[in-house]
Design an enzyme around this catalytic site. Structure first.
Site, PDB file in Angstrom:
ATOM      1  N   SER A  17     -39.815 -14.021 -31.898  1.00  0.00           N
ATOM      2  CA  SER A  17     -40.348 -15.296 -31.434  1.00  0.00           C
ATOM      3  C   SER A  17     -41.337 -15.064 -30.311  1.00  0.00           C
ATOM      4  CB  SER A  17     -39.215 -16.189 -30.922  1.00  0.00           C
ATOM      5  OG  SER A  17     -38.851 -15.849 -29.595  1.00  0.00           O
ATOM      6  N   ASP A  18     -42.295 -15.960 -30.169  1.00  0.00           N
ATOM      7  CA  ASP A  18     -43.051 -15.981 -28.929  1.00  0.00           C
ATOM      8  C   ASP A  18     -42.109 -16.516 -27.854  1.00  0.00           C
ATOM      9  OD1 ASP A  18     -45.147 -15.705 -27.151  1.00  0.00           O
ATOM     10  OD2 ASP A  18     -46.606 -16.571 -28.516  1.00  0.00           O
ATOM     11  N   TYR A  19     -42.478 -16.304 -26.613  1.00  0.00           N
ATOM     12  CA  TYR A  19     -41.554 -16.604 -25.524  1.00  0.00           C
ATOM     13  C   TYR A  19     -41.148 -18.087 -25.514  1.00  0.00           C
ATOM     14  CZ  TYR A  19     -42.153 -11.999 -23.304  1.00  0.00           C
ATOM     15  OH  TYR A  19     -42.139 -10.664 -23.013  1.00  0.00           O
TER      16      TYR A  19
END
Length: 790
Positions: A287-289
């Site tokens: 995932s992106d942050y």
């Protein structure tokens, strides 16, 4: 305290056993809590105290193991040896104090080199793309791999494969530009350099942001991207597909944005059907942050955190970064009620475990702490950074004022970017991100998410050792150099104008070093979430240009920026314009060398340079019906053509194409056609030119772009020297998605053009592709180029 050793007789601990058997054996031994831990992560600073590993602080976080450790180097101010020491301590705890002894993957940001206090700071990606030299990007990634491995890191969050055609978007600087082919060549080279021949010595590359993130509505960060299916496949998915199929990419990061109403972290069609099903991707999706919870808190796509976890894992997001949130209690509840199956959990965990086995972490979880410091920023690494910086500089305009010759008199050096090392660095440099941590500490959050930065975390945003443009010019010009900053990047004060004007009026030439300050905080003008509604220089810099030009002294504008910038006045009235992008720690030296003629500039634009925001989007590969207003052509108040076209760049010598020949008039689908080009250096000094090959398909059953870049080659030649470039162009590279959305190479005529930009080109000839129904034509991502001196 009891120390638990891993079961060394187990198959998963046997380095000679096949990877699949090791993963299956380990998975079968794990509890649900241990499996869930492998899908999570934690910020490095949560398990440190005073810069050292704190076992009691770490115990509740690491008790069941951990998938990822987030940025030991990039979220602390630890030096390289300290980073290695912390990594070893974390791994030692996991190996000796958890039931199964599974080490963690340590990831770092690597957009312009390793985002670490002592690591080499390379030019930002848009500058790397301006070299048109994928081999240099492979060398860059090779340096990153060596530095990361030395510090105990295993996964790099790059390359950025977003195709961008709207430079208002702040992250333009992180990309390789507007063209899917150029982006793919740079991306594949980076992946190969970072991952190496074998992951046992390599680092996982993480291509981002999947997919279309750079096509955001209004050029705004995290905004929706409006991309029809064919455009999505042919332009925006293309570099990712090349990285997977050709480069062996092992990790993908999903984008923050949404496509057609579905956020990318919930898009099963993209993450499962296309990425895994059609392309055969076997790696992990991270995932992106904070983006799994964003399905609930930002997009309102999921009704709560539990549904966000269910949707995210179900779509194919294997690991939650930067810290375990939705994949903790919420995912546990989803498993309890059957919203997520145990099989789905096992599948994601297996991918993480496979990476850990392939990286050799079970056999070699620790690194040599004493060796880390010498590997952090070795001289040979800085040499690579300097070579890239030199070739990244794009001379956009030159009325003859450049190069500044040795006895040319006095030089007035003016501008906010002339004597500030911080302004040479991109948004994913260490200094820029440390600023973001300072802001997060004040606001108790990052990217709109709540998070705690420990009070004992040392934050040092030093740029010591990075020379400025002023430093480098002063070393060469001595007392012939006069400096006056004139103004700041953003501050509205004009108090420094008088000194700048006086310095320019008394000089033989004025060099204005202007542009952006890159970062993620409100004080930055380019970078993540630093989108702009204007492409004029920020602050009062445009007024400074007008004031200096009014002195009558010839003006050279050096633009240190993350996107195409500058008003009509600047580009029309300055005698020369040098685009320096964000050239990194050796950028000051490279700029000085080019200005003084020690280096012949050879960078070429990887993105069309608009005249202003009213032209956006402006890119070379538009359709026949695009790029103009029917029937008059131009806007009422402006030409439709960009200020500088894709592929443009000047040097201190000249080149000409003597001959360009398409070797075959007809070629069967599935074969390749040769295109030979003869180039001569017609100037009086050695230099480099980029030969660019474009095609056009005028007979396709789907409308095609007016030009498509399909090959390029850098040519170095002495004065008068002739060089032959022979391109082998596979027909499998010339297909497109037909009306049924199947990739097809159609029979028909193809036009071939070669030249030095999308506008400066010559018609090399045409050839006809003939159908061969008994021979399938697979998709091909590139051909070959052979250079021969004549």
């Amino acid at each position: 305290m009891t120390t638990v050793e891993p079961a060394i007789e187990a198959t998963y601990a046997d380095a000679t056993a096949p990877v699949d058997e090791r993963v299956s054996d380990l998975l079968a031994r794990m509890t649900r809590e241990e499996k869930l831990a492998q899908l999570g992560s934690t910020w490095a600073f949560t398990v440190l105290e005073g810069g050292r590993f704190a076992a009691e602080r770490a115990r509740p976080i690491l008790r069941h193991g951990l998938g990822h450790v987030t940025r030991i180097a990039g979220a602390t101010s630890l030096k390289s040896a300290q980073v290695a020491r912390a990594a070893n301590a974390i791994q030692r705890f996991l190996v000796t104090e958890t039931r199964l002894g599974i080490p963690a993957i340590v990831h770092e940001e690597v957009c312009s080199g390793v985002m670490a206090r002592e690591a080499t700071i390379f030019p930002q990606a848009i500058g790397v793309a301006s070299t048109w030299a994928p081999e240099l990007n492979r060398q860059l990634a090779d340096v990153v791999r060596a530095q990361m491995r030395a510090m105990g890191s295993h996964q790099g969050l790059s390359p950025v494969l977003d195709v961008v055609r709207d430079p208002r978007w702040g992250r333009t600087e992180e990309t390789y530009g507007e063209d899917p082919y150029l982006v793919s060549r740079m991306g594949v080279a980076f992946v190969r350099g970072l991952q190496g021949v074998d992951l046992a010595d390599g680092v996982l590359a993480t291509a981002k942001h999947f997919v279309g993130y750079g096509a955001s509505e209004g050029g705004l960060n995290w905004a929706p991207a409006h991309l029809p299916p064919r455009l999505l496949r042919e332009v925006y998915l293309y570099p990712f597909e090349a990285a997977v199929r050709e480069g062996g990419l092992q990790s993908v990061m999903a984008g923050y944005h949404e496509l057609d109403g579905v956020p990318c972290h919930a898009n099963q069609e993209l993450l499962a059907d296309v990425l895994r099903g059609q392309w055969g991707f076997t790696g992990s999706v991270v995932s992106d942050y904070f983006a799994v919870n964003d399905l609930h808190s930002y997009h309102h796509f999921a009704q709560d955190k539990q549904q966000a976890a269910t949707v995210g894992l179900g779509a194919g997001v294997d690991v939650e970064l930067p810290a375990t949130d939705a994949y903790a209690d919420a995912l546990t509840r989803a498993l309890d009620v059957g919203e997520v199956s145990e099989a789905q959990l096992d599948e994601a965990v297996s991918r993480v475990l496979r990476h850990k086995v392939e990286l050799g972490l079970f056999e070699n979880p620790y690194v040599d702490e004493d060796a880390a410091a010498t590997a952090a920023n070795a001289e040979r690494h800085r040499d690579v950074a300097l070579e890239i910086a030199r070739r990244s500089l794009v001379l956009l305009k030159n009325d003859g004022v450049l190069p500044l010759l040795g006895g040319a008199g006095t030089v007035a050096l003016i501008g906010p970017n002339a004597d500030d090392a911080r302004h040479l660095l991109g948004d994913y440099s260490f200094a820029a991100h440390i600023e973001a941590l300072v802001e997060a500490r004040k606001r108790r959050g990052l990217l709109g998410e709540m998070m705690t930065i420990p009070d004992d975390l040392e934050i040092d945003e030093s740029t010591d050792g990075v020379p400025t443009v002023r430093d480098e010019l002063a070393a060469r010009l001595g007392d012939r150099l006069r400096f006056a900053p004139g103004c700041d990047v953003l501050d509205p004060s004009t108090d420094g104008f008088a000194d700048a004007v006086a310095a320019a009026a008394a000089a033989d030439v004025a060099v204005l070093v202007l542009g952006d300050r890159s970062g993620l905080t409100p004080g930055a003008t380019t970078g993540e979430s630093r989108d702009r509604s204007s492409l004029d220089l920020p602050g009062v810099q445009e007024e400074l240009v007008r004031a200096v030009v009014a002195t009558g002294t010839p003006v050279v504008a050096v633009l240190v920026a993350g996107r195409p910038v500058g008003s009509d006045f600047l580009h029309e009235e300055c005698a020369a314009v040098l685009m320096a992008w964000l050239p990194g720690e050796t950028g000051g030296k490279a700029i000085a060398e080019v200005l003084l003629g020690e280096v012949n500039p050879s960078g070429r634009l990887p993105i069309s340079y608009p005249r202003g925001v009213g032209q956006i989007p402006v890119f070379y590969g538009h359709k026949v019906s695009g790029g103009r207003s029917h029937w008059h052509g131009d806007y009422v108040d402006s030409p439709v053509a960009p200020r500088y076209v894709f592929g443009h760049g000047l040097g201190y010598t000249s080149f000409a194409i003597d001959d360009a020949v398409v070797e075959s008039a007809e070629v069967r689908a599935g074969d390749s056609v040769g295109v030979e080009v003869t180039v001569t250096n017609t100037g009086d000094r050695a230099g480099e030119q980029v030969v660019q090959l474009y095609v056009r398909d005028p007979q396709a059953t789907i409308t095609r772009p007016v030009l498509e870049l399909k090959a390029f080659a850098r040519v170095a030649a002495a004065p008068g020297q002739r060089v032959s470039v022979r391109f082998a162009l596979p027909t499998g590279q010339l297909g497109f998605y037909d009306r049924s959305m199947a990739y097809a190479v159609e029979a028909g005529q193809i036009e071939v053009y070669v030249g030095f930009s999308a506008a400066d080109r010559t018609h090399a000839g045409t050839f006809v592709i003939t159908a061969d129904p008994d021979r399938p034509t697979p998709k091909v991502f590139s051909g070959t180029a052979e250079l021969r001196q004549l």
